[in-house]
Design a protein around this motif. Structure first.
Motif, short mmCIF file in Angstrom:
data_model
loop_
_atom_site.label_atom_id
_atom_site.label_comp_id
_atom_site.label_asym_id
_atom_site.label_seq_id
_atom_site.Cartn_x
_atom_site.Cartn_y
_atom_site.Cartn_z
N VAL A 198 -62.13 25.46 77.54
CA VAL A 198 -62.35 26.79 78.59
C VAL A 198 -63.17 26.41 79.47
O VAL A 198 -64.22 25.73 79.38
CB VAL A 198 -62.99 27.86 77.71
N LEU A 199 -62.41 26.87 80.86
CA LEU A 199 -63.19 26.73 81.97
C LEU A 199 -63.98 28.13 82.42
O LEU A 199 -63.52 29.18 82.38
CB LEU A 199 -62.16 26.36 83.14
N LEU A 200 -65.32 27.93 82.65
CA LEU A 200 -66.22 29.23 83.10
C LEU A 200 -66.58 29.01 84.69
O LEU A 200 -67.10 27.89 84.84
CB LEU A 200 -67.43 28.94 81.97
N HIS A 201 -66.12 30.07 85.36
CA HIS A 201 -66.81 30.04 86.68
C HIS A 201 -67.85 31.35 86.74
O HIS A 201 -67.46 32.29 86.76
CB HIS A 201 -65.52 30.33 87.41
N PRO A 202 -69.16 31.04 86.83
CA PRO A 202 -70.10 32.10 86.60
C PRO A 202 -70.41 32.26 87.91
O PRO A 202 -71.33 33.55 88.23
CB PRO A 202 -71.20 31.29 85.97
N GLY A 203 -70.14 32.05 89.03
CA GLY A 203 -70.81 32.37 90.45
C GLY A 203 -69.78 33.26 91.33
O GLY A 203 -68.56 33.55 90.71
#
Length: 352
Positions: A198-203
């Motif tokens: 899974v790719l997470l992009h928190p910004g």
């Protein structure tokens, strides 16, 4: 709306002065122009981030970067740069200009720019009568009468002059070198081809659109426990500390924040089985490349949800919805604070 004159337009200026995601949501309309005006050349007048993504959009032949003074992101300056832009546009001898805006933006400054650049055909949505500034005026029904998805809004605009397409997907071309890099990167991280991750992009550029860091951390921990698969965090250099905070103590969580070009990020998103992101550029890249996305959707505006891709849009409904603010005016961020991490993990499992 008359189509008169547009069938002969071959050198067309497309104005979209916003950010990466806004430009991507305009790509189906650009495709409609490209397919309906055979042999036409499309030049995109856009922001810095818009110009960066333009080279990955097959429908765009050229891009001009412009820091328009009527946008809130622009820096204060005198008028010399704007006069120079008028002269530059005049030299390009455009046949027509299409001005793409969200409904909260006024198209008339861009229309005046095109009028002074002697562009004979000028099309835009507008709430008020533009008189001579637009040759083709589409009265803007938003938001008083209805609100459309941003993609549909722009498709409707170009359809008013006869431009249509049967392919309404977002457009983003993955370069072969970036695809090769992504495959190599996955091998280096120990991710086998076809394996779950899974790719997470928190910004996000706007503080109002950022899911809380402590919630992200809980999401990452539960995903790691439930799926036993690698997690890859992305973001800009300014988000590297956030990514490290989220992945701390999680054995198979990796941060690439601040390390990727736009092309590499897109290739990695295209390779991912799933993306979890705030409502920002990578969520729209995921839609463009066909990767399922869990969109943590701050209720700043209603019309930017993922387009034509498997998705889950998560938010907590609030009375102050659709504030259009970059910073939460109430200070509570409840539209995102109220989304429990378990709900995010549940949405991820559904899509996987």
């Amino acid at each position: 709306m008359s189509e008169r004159g547009w069938q002969h337009a071959r050198n067309v200026l497309c104005i979209r002065l916003d950010y990466l995601g806004d430009v991507l949501m305009t790509t189906p309309a650009l495709r409609a122009l490209k397919q309906s005006l055979p042999g036409c050349r499309l030049t995109l007048l856009t922001s810095r981030s818009g110009a960066e993504v333009a080279r990955f959009i097959p429908e765009v032949d050229a891009a001009i970067e412009y820091d328009a003074p009527w946008l809130k992101s622009s820096d204060a300056r005198d008028a010399r740069a704007d006069m120079a832009m008028i002269r530059h546009l005049r030299k390009q001898r455009f046949d027509a200009a299409v001005i793409f805006t969200v409904y909260s933006q006024n198209p008339l400054p861009s229309a005046l720019l095109c009028h002074l650049a002697r562009i004979p055909l000028r099309l835009a949505h507008c709430h008020e009568n533009p008189y001579q500034l637009l040759t083709h005026w589409v009265r803007d029904p938003e938001p008083q009468e209805r609100v459309r998805h941003e993609v549909r809004r722009q498709l409707d605009l170009v359809a008013s002059v006869g431009a249509r397409t049967g392919d309404e997907r977002l457009s983003f071309r993955i370069e072969p070198g970036d695809a090769d890099w992504a495959a190599s990167c996955m091998r280096a991280l120990g991710i086998a081809a076809g394996a779950p991750w899974v790719l997470l992009h928190p910004g996000a550029s706007a503080a109002s659109r950022r899911y809380p860091a402590r919630h992200w951390k809980a999401v990452a921990r539960e995903l790691a426990d439930r799926l036993q698969c690698p997690l890859v965090l992305t973001g800009g250099a300014q988000e590297a500390a956030l990514a490290d905070e989220i992945r701390a103590g999680i054995a198979r969580a990796h941060s690439l924040a601040g390390q990727l070009s736009l092309g590499q990020l897109a290739a990695l998103i295209a390779a991912a089985p799933l993306v979890i992101s705030n409502n920002t550029g990578p969520a729209h890249i995921a839609a463009a490349v066909g990767t399922p996305v869990v969109d943590l959707y701050a209720l700043t505006n209603p019309q930017h949800t993922p387009w034509q891709v498997p998705n889950r849009v998560l938010f907590e409904d609030v009375p102050c919805r659709f504030c259009y603010k970059s910073v939460c005016p109430q200070g509570h961020h409840r539209c995102l604070e109220g989304v429990p991490p378990a709900r995010v993990v549940g949405a991820a499992l559904e899509l996987l």
